[in-house]
Scaffold this active site. Sequence first.
Site, PDB file in Angstrom:
ATOM      1  CE  LYS B 117      -4.379  -1.624   1.141  1.00 43.74           C
ATOM      2  NZ  LYS B 117      -5.666  -1.605   1.631  1.00 43.74           N
ATOM      3  CD  GLU B 201      -6.926   7.278   4.804  1.00 45.80           C
ATOM      4  OE1 GLU B 201      -8.077   6.818   4.934  1.00 45.80           O
ATOM      5  OE2 GLU B 201      -5.960   6.609   4.421  1.00 45.80           O
ATOM      6  CG  HIS B 236     -15.045  -5.041   3.531  1.00 42.57           C
ATOM      7  ND1 HIS B 236     -15.302  -3.694   3.542  1.00 42.57           N
ATOM      8  CD2 HIS B 236     -15.075  -5.438   4.827  1.00 42.57           C
ATOM      9  CE1 HIS B 236     -15.471  -3.289   4.798  1.00 42.57           C
ATOM     10  NE2 HIS B 236     -15.339  -4.332   5.586  1.00 42.57           N
ATOM     11  NE  ARG B 293      -6.814 -10.035  -8.370  1.00 41.99           N
ATOM     12  CZ  ARG B 293      -7.983  -9.424  -8.284  1.00 41.99           C
ATOM     13  NH1 ARG B 293      -8.793  -9.373  -9.324  1.00 41.99           N
ATOM     14  NH2 ARG B 293      -8.378  -8.832  -7.185  1.00 41.99           N
TER      15      ARG B 293
END
Lengths: 159, 301
Positions: B117, B201, B236, B293
Amino acid sequence: MYAEDPANDFLPDIGKLVRYVRPQGPGVRVDDGFEEGMDIPIYYDPMIAKLITHGKDREEAISRVLRAIREYVIVGCETTLPFCNYVLRHDAFTSGNFDTHFVKHYFTPAVLKEELSKEEQQAGLILSYLLQDQSNKNRKPVVSTSNGTERSAWKIRRS
Amino acid sequence: MKFTKILIANRGEISLRIMRSAREMGIKTVAVYSEADRNALHVRYADEAILIGPAPSQQSYLVIDKIIDAALKTGAQAIHPGYGFLSENPAFARAVKEKGLVLIGPSPESMEIMGSKLAAKAAAKKYDIPLVPGTDYAISDVAEARKVAKEVGFPILIKASAGGGGKGMRIVEHEDQFDEMLERAVSEATSSFGDGSVFIERYVGSPRHIEIQVLGDQQGNIVYLFERECSIQRRHQKVIEEAPSSVLTPAIREEMGKCAVLVAKAANYVGAGTVEFLLDENKNFYFLEMNTRLQVEHHRN
């Protein structure tokens, strides 16, 4: 479409595909890796198929996918199709005004039961119509009173 | 190089979908399968099929050596990993290359950049791709944290840097709650993870998840093939997707597409990939991550 039970926190619900009939017709595509009679193995991702529809606009694509969901026959495991059916007819979805909290805001297992009970009511109506029809000795061919929009083959389980 | 035979290191619908394309292109296919998949459709459809072990994927579909041996034994020149299993595993991509085979997908280096990340965000930052405003480093000093929070603008989200699964996460609506919430977040992070450092954030209240399909060739050309709206999720994971999104304007769509291409460029991307964005209620978009991918839902585009 996953072999999961939307009424039980979307937990995998694997089993044998006792009956498995794919929807067909204009604008409908199904990519899957199974045939009727096959087992969905416990070892891997429980996805059964991808059901894809397209149309000239959003409304047509949505009404096609609802039609395809009604045609899809799966007996042997619970699937996410009833959940999809609920979402695709929900105002938040059709208006386009939704976010990633859709499930949290609008979905509980109870909403699937409501849909089922509507269906049971309709089945009851059809039955009473047929019985009445018989008692009247009316020999005309019987056409289902169902308008064809509520009855869903995927609701039948483990015949 | 034109392949005459490829191995598909996967099962189920994606394996069939790749084999069908290969057949249309006149390319022979090799399936691999576990003992649980002896009668599976991908085994029947392929020109050849190789048994690679018992049912659990750790003993079959995830064993790099078995997959590569099967390719070498059957004379396949390339391996398509599909999605899941080994598709985003740089060690697999590297092993395929070392054996003189071709992986139909990105390089191990691209997988590594986008698999981390922090590395992904750093790469995106170089191209001025919008990220959710906040810190990309851990803070443990209260005064500094408050300063950053003010800059970012409330409401904000305090996230434990060692956290996950919602643990150590706090939403702070107003500045006057900040000190108390930060203290709680730090103590929760310390007791849960033994590390009290946090990220700050901006809190995105009504997020939509929109992603862009990209394709890159080996000459450095990258294109975007528009978006998928993926906001309907459970656990999710996406369950319903649509294209086009009903909320993007042509201008935002083009801007997101260009950003997605830049993200892919930042990773020297080759093959099919997906760049994920978060869209807030004011239609500002922020880069989330890139999936290196072929994606489950690629046909939507």
